[in-house]
Structure formats: structure tokens, C-alpha cells
Design an enzyme around this catalytic site. Structure first.
Site, short mmCIF file in Angstrom:
data_model
loop_
_atom_site.label_atom_id
_atom_site.label_comp_id
_atom_site.label_asym_id
_atom_site.label_seq_id
_atom_site.Cartn_x
_atom_site.Cartn_y
_atom_site.Cartn_z
N ARG A 42 0.83 -1.22 0.00
CA ARG A 42 0.00 0.00 0.00
C ARG A 42 0.86 1.26 0.00
O ARG A 42 0.60 2.21 -0.74
CB ARG A 42 -0.90 0.02 1.24
CG ARG A 42 -1.96 -1.05 1.23
CD ARG A 42 -2.81 -0.98 2.48
NE ARG A 42 -3.74 -2.09 2.51
CZ ARG A 42 -4.44 -2.44 3.58
NH1 ARG A 42 -4.35 -1.76 4.70
NH2 ARG A 42 -5.26 -3.47 3.52
N VAL A 64 4.42 1.48 13.20
CA VAL A 64 4.68 2.65 14.06
C VAL A 64 4.80 2.29 15.54
O VAL A 64 5.33 3.07 16.33
CB VAL A 64 3.61 3.76 13.88
CG1 VAL A 64 3.61 4.32 12.47
CG2 VAL A 64 2.22 3.28 14.29
N ASN A 91 -1.66 9.46 11.45
CA ASN A 91 -2.99 9.02 11.00
C ASN A 91 -3.25 7.55 11.33
O ASN A 91 -4.39 7.16 11.53
CB ASN A 91 -3.09 9.25 9.47
CG ASN A 91 -4.27 8.54 8.87
OD1 ASN A 91 -5.41 8.98 8.99
ND2 ASN A 91 -4.03 7.40 8.23
N ALA A 92 -2.19 6.72 11.41
CA ALA A 92 -2.40 5.29 11.70
C ALA A 92 -3.10 5.16 13.05
O ALA A 92 -2.62 5.68 14.05
CB ALA A 92 -1.06 4.56 11.72
N GLN A 153 -20.19 5.90 23.69
CA GLN A 153 -21.04 5.24 22.70
C GLN A 153 -21.03 3.73 22.94
O GLN A 153 -19.97 3.17 23.22
CB GLN A 153 -20.51 5.52 21.28
CG GLN A 153 -20.55 6.99 20.90
CD GLN A 153 -19.65 7.28 19.70
OE1 GLN A 153 -18.46 6.99 19.70
NE2 GLN A 153 -20.22 7.85 18.66
N GLN A 157 -16.06 0.04 21.53
CA GLN A 157 -14.82 0.72 21.16
C GLN A 157 -14.17 1.39 22.37
O GLN A 157 -13.57 2.47 22.23
CB GLN A 157 -15.12 1.80 20.11
CG GLN A 157 -15.67 1.29 18.81
CD GLN A 157 -14.58 0.77 17.89
OE1 GLN A 157 -13.44 0.68 18.29
NE2 GLN A 157 -14.94 0.43 16.68
N TYR A 160 -10.24 1.81 21.89
CA TYR A 160 -9.94 2.76 20.81
C TYR A 160 -10.16 4.18 21.33
O TYR A 160 -9.31 5.07 21.17
CB TYR A 160 -10.85 2.45 19.63
CG TYR A 160 -10.85 3.44 18.49
CD1 TYR A 160 -9.79 3.48 17.57
CD2 TYR A 160 -11.92 4.32 18.30
CE1 TYR A 160 -9.81 4.38 16.51
CE2 TYR A 160 -11.94 5.21 17.24
CZ TYR A 160 -10.89 5.23 16.35
OH TYR A 160 -10.90 6.13 15.30
N GLY A 191 -15.09 12.73 12.34
CA GLY A 191 -16.35 12.00 12.43
C GLY A 191 -16.32 10.88 11.40
O GLY A 191 -15.25 10.52 10.88
N1 NAD Z 1 -12.82 6.07 8.98
C1 NAD Z 1 -13.50 6.72 9.89
O1 NAD Z 1 -14.74 6.83 9.84
C2 NAD Z 1 -12.77 7.39 11.03
C3 NAD Z 1 -13.51 8.09 12.00
C4 NAD Z 1 -12.85 8.72 13.03
C5 NAD Z 1 -11.47 8.67 13.09
N2 NAD Z 1 -10.77 7.98 12.14
C6 NAD Z 1 -9.31 7.93 12.24
O2 NAD Z 1 -8.74 8.23 10.98
C7 NAD Z 1 -7.51 7.51 10.85
C8 NAD Z 1 -7.52 6.73 9.55
O3 NAD Z 1 -8.60 5.83 9.56
P1 NAD Z 1 -9.01 5.00 8.26
O4 NAD Z 1 -10.44 4.66 8.40
O5 NAD Z 1 -8.54 5.72 7.04
O6 NAD Z 1 -8.16 3.67 8.47
P2 NAD Z 1 -7.94 2.44 7.47
O7 NAD Z 1 -8.10 1.21 8.28
O8 NAD Z 1 -8.72 2.58 6.22
O9 NAD Z 1 -6.39 2.60 7.07
C9 NAD Z 1 -5.42 2.56 8.08
C10 NAD Z 1 -4.06 2.26 7.46
O10 NAD Z 1 -3.14 2.23 8.57
C11 NAD Z 1 -2.28 1.13 8.39
N3 NAD Z 1 -1.77 0.70 9.69
C12 NAD Z 1 -2.44 -0.03 10.63
N4 NAD Z 1 -1.63 -0.27 11.68
C13 NAD Z 1 -0.44 0.32 11.40
C14 NAD Z 1 0.80 0.38 12.08
N5 NAD Z 1 0.96 -0.20 13.29
N6 NAD Z 1 1.83 1.07 11.52
C15 NAD Z 1 1.67 1.65 10.29
N7 NAD Z 1 0.51 1.60 9.60
C16 NAD Z 1 -0.52 0.94 10.14
C17 NAD Z 1 -3.12 0.06 7.71
O11 NAD Z 1 -2.31 -0.90 7.03
C18 NAD Z 1 -4.00 0.88 6.78
O12 NAD Z 1 -3.45 1.00 5.48
C19 NAD Z 1 -7.37 6.65 12.10
O13 NAD Z 1 -6.55 7.29 13.05
C20 NAD Z 1 -8.79 6.55 12.60
O14 NAD Z 1 -8.83 6.30 13.99
C21 NAD Z 1 -11.39 7.34 11.11
#
Ligand code: NAD
Length: 252
Positions: A42, A64, A91-92, A153, A157, A160, A191
Site C-alpha cells: 500500500r 509505528v 494518521n495510523a 457510545q 470501542q 480505541y 467524524g
Molecule cells: N474512517 C472513519 O470513519 C474514522 C472516523 C474517526 C477517526 N478515524 C481515524 O482516521 C484515521 C484513519 O482511519 P481509516 O479509516 O482511514 O483507516 P484504514 O483502516 O482505512 O487505514 C489505516 C491504514 O493504517 C495502516 N496501519 C495499521 N496499523 C499500522 C501500524 N501499526 N503502523 C503503520 N501503519 C498501520 C493500515 O495498514 C491501513 O493501510 C485513524 O486514526 C482513525 O482512527 C477514522
């Protein structure tokens, strides 16, 4: 405005979804991007896409949560890109195959994993860049968080949310320590995002959409644009904040 030319940005979990959007927008604004993901395929795909569009990027496949791996990969990427990291976007935060269960059913091993990723994983990435930023007198840290850090909620979770609220507190204190060096640190509390469509039933999606005043989910490129702003010179007056990015959903 919001020109990131000459900046080097580390974006974690940037191999898909939100992180991919952030990496691509930072690159469009001129930053050279270290595209991190646990999944090398990826990370390489996103980095190649940026380079193919005329930007600068290198793939950095590492976990990370592993401090030594974070340090060595970031140093190698800095050498490749010709300078130290001056923007970190953590972001991870979502582990693949993460355990989703009520707290009463979690074991101590299971409850540590989301903390490792969301707290210590984020700290590792900041730790390897923060001295360089302070010495340069300029730096930007953007922490991707979630509205779940500040709401209760019934969605299985708890851990998390614990990780997200923990790192939000860390960022506020870090901002207070590093503001004097020109280094800002902010949380962006997301959100519901567009990629949730793949993970939920149509009925559930409709139900969630009724709680979002703009009537739609967040888009990775919009989140990227907000991160580009927070990473810019123009955002130097904003630090220690948690900024909601949720289409108007109530999270306080
Ligand atoms: N998607 C949502 O609705 C939402 C809502 C609130 C917050 N968030 C936050 O946004 C961020 C991104 O979420 P998303 O939905 O795009 O996630 P996702 O699961 O689609 O993508 C996450 C990526 O992080 C990588 N990853 C996982 N563990 C890792 C590690 N230990 N080291 C390096 N990379 C790692 C994964 O391989 C993946 O490619 C997160 O922090 C999440 O908590 C997302």
C-alpha cells in the site's frame, strides 16, 4: 497560500483511505512525503502515485508501534529526501483485524493493542522528529483523532476511545512545551468517513447519516486539505487544539 514546498512530511497509515488522501494533498501542496504504512504494498502504491503525478515521495513500510523500526525507516527516508522531517501527521490508528468487543469480554492483552497503536505509535513518530523541529525553529504535528475520544457510545470501542483521548491529552501538553520553538501540535477529531461504507450495512449507513448535519460522510481529500492548512506557515497561531472535522455532528 498553504505552500508546503521544501517541507518534508511523514504521514502514517497512508497506504489507503484517510491517510492516502492526506499524503496526496500534502504532496500537491509541495511537500515531499514519507508514505508510511504497515503494508508495504500500500505504501509503495501511494508513493508511486505521488511521484507519477510529479510530486516527491518515498514509501516507508514500518510498524509505528516499533520504535527502532520507526527511527531507522524515518532516518533512511530523510536521507533519500534530503532533509529532516518537519511535518508529522499521525494518521495510523486502526489496526487491521482489530478486536471489537465490549470491555467485559476483553483480555488485558487485547486491551493494550489500541493503546499501543494510538498512543505509543503516535509518540514514536513524534519522538524521532521533534528534536529536529525544535532545533530548526519550525515544525507541525497533526494528530488524527476521533469524536469517540469525547463521547460515550455503545459501539464496543472502549479501548480505541481510550487511545484517542490519551493521545489528545499528550498533544495538548506537547503543544505547551514546544510552542516556544515554533512547533505546533493539534488534534483533528474526525467524524464518520466515506470508507465506513465498506464496513457497514446500508441500513446502518442511513441511520448514521441522519446524525450528520451535512448529510454525508467525510472525504479523505477534505481531511487532507485541512491537514495541509495545519501544516502550513499560515497556521502557526493554532496549537494545542482539538478541531472537530465531522460535518456538524455533536461530539461535546
Ligand atoms: N474512517 C472513519 O470513519 C474514522 C472516523 C474517526 C477517526 N478515524 C481515524 O482516521 C484515521 C484513519 O482511519 P481509516 O479509516 O482511514 O483507516 P484504514 O483502516 O482505512 O487505514 C489505516 C491504514 O493504517 C495502516 N496501519 C495499521 N496499523 C499500522 C501500524 N501499526 N503502523 C503503520 N501503519 C498501520 C493500515 O495498514 C491501513 O493501510 C485513524 O486514526 C482513525 O482512527 C477514522
Amino acid at each position: 497560500m498553504f505552500d508546503l514546498s521544501g517541507r518534508i512530511a511523514l504521514v502514517t497509515g497512508a497506504g489507503q483511505s484517510v491517510g492516502e488522501g492526506i499524503a496526496k494533498v500534502l504532496a500537491q501542496q509541495g511537500a515531499a512525503v514519507i508514505v508510511n504504512d504497515l503494508r508495504g504494498d500500500r505504501a509503495r502504491k501511494v508513493a508511486a502515485g505521488i511521484v507519477g503525478s510529479g510530486g516527491r515521495a518515498v514509501a516507508a513500510p514500518f510498524d509505528v508501534t516499533d520504535y527502532d523500526a520507526t527511527l531507522s525507516h524515518v532516518r533512511a527516508a530523510e536521507t533519500a529526501l534530503g532533509g529532516p522531517v518537519d511535518v508529522v501527521v499521525n494518521n495510523a490508528g486502526v489496526a487491521e483485524g482489530r478486536v471489537i468487543k465490549p470491555f467485559r469480554e476483553l483480555s488485558p492483552t487485547e486491551w493494550r493493542a489500541p493503546i499501543d497503536l494510538n498512543v505509543f505509535g503516535a509518540m514514536n513518530c513524534i519522538k524521532v522528529a521533534i528534536d529536529g523541529m525544535c532545533e530548526a525553529g519550525w515544525g507541525r504535528i497533526v494528530q488524527i483523532s476521533s469524536g469517540s475520544a469525547r463521547t460515550g457510545q455503545n459501539i464496543n470501542q472502549t479501548m480505541y476511545a481510550t487511545g484517542k483521548s490519551g493521545i489528545e491529552g499528550f498533544i495538548r501538553h506537547l503543544a505547551a512545551e514546544t510552542g516556544q520553538f515554533g512547533v505546533t501540535a493539534n488534534n483533528v477529531a474526525l467524524g464518520h468517513q466515506e470508507n465506513l461504507r465498506d464496513k457497514m450495512s446500508p441500513e446502518m449507513i442511513q441511520q448514521i447519516l441522519t446524525t450528520i448535519p451535512i448529510g454525508r460522510f467525510g472525504d479523505p481529500f477534505e481531511v487532507g486539505a485541512f491537514c495541509a492548512y495545519l501544516a502550513s506557515d499560515e497556521a502557526g497561531g493554532i496549537t494545542g487544539q482539538t478541531l472537530d472535522f465531522n460535518g456538524g455532528s455533536q461530539t461535546r
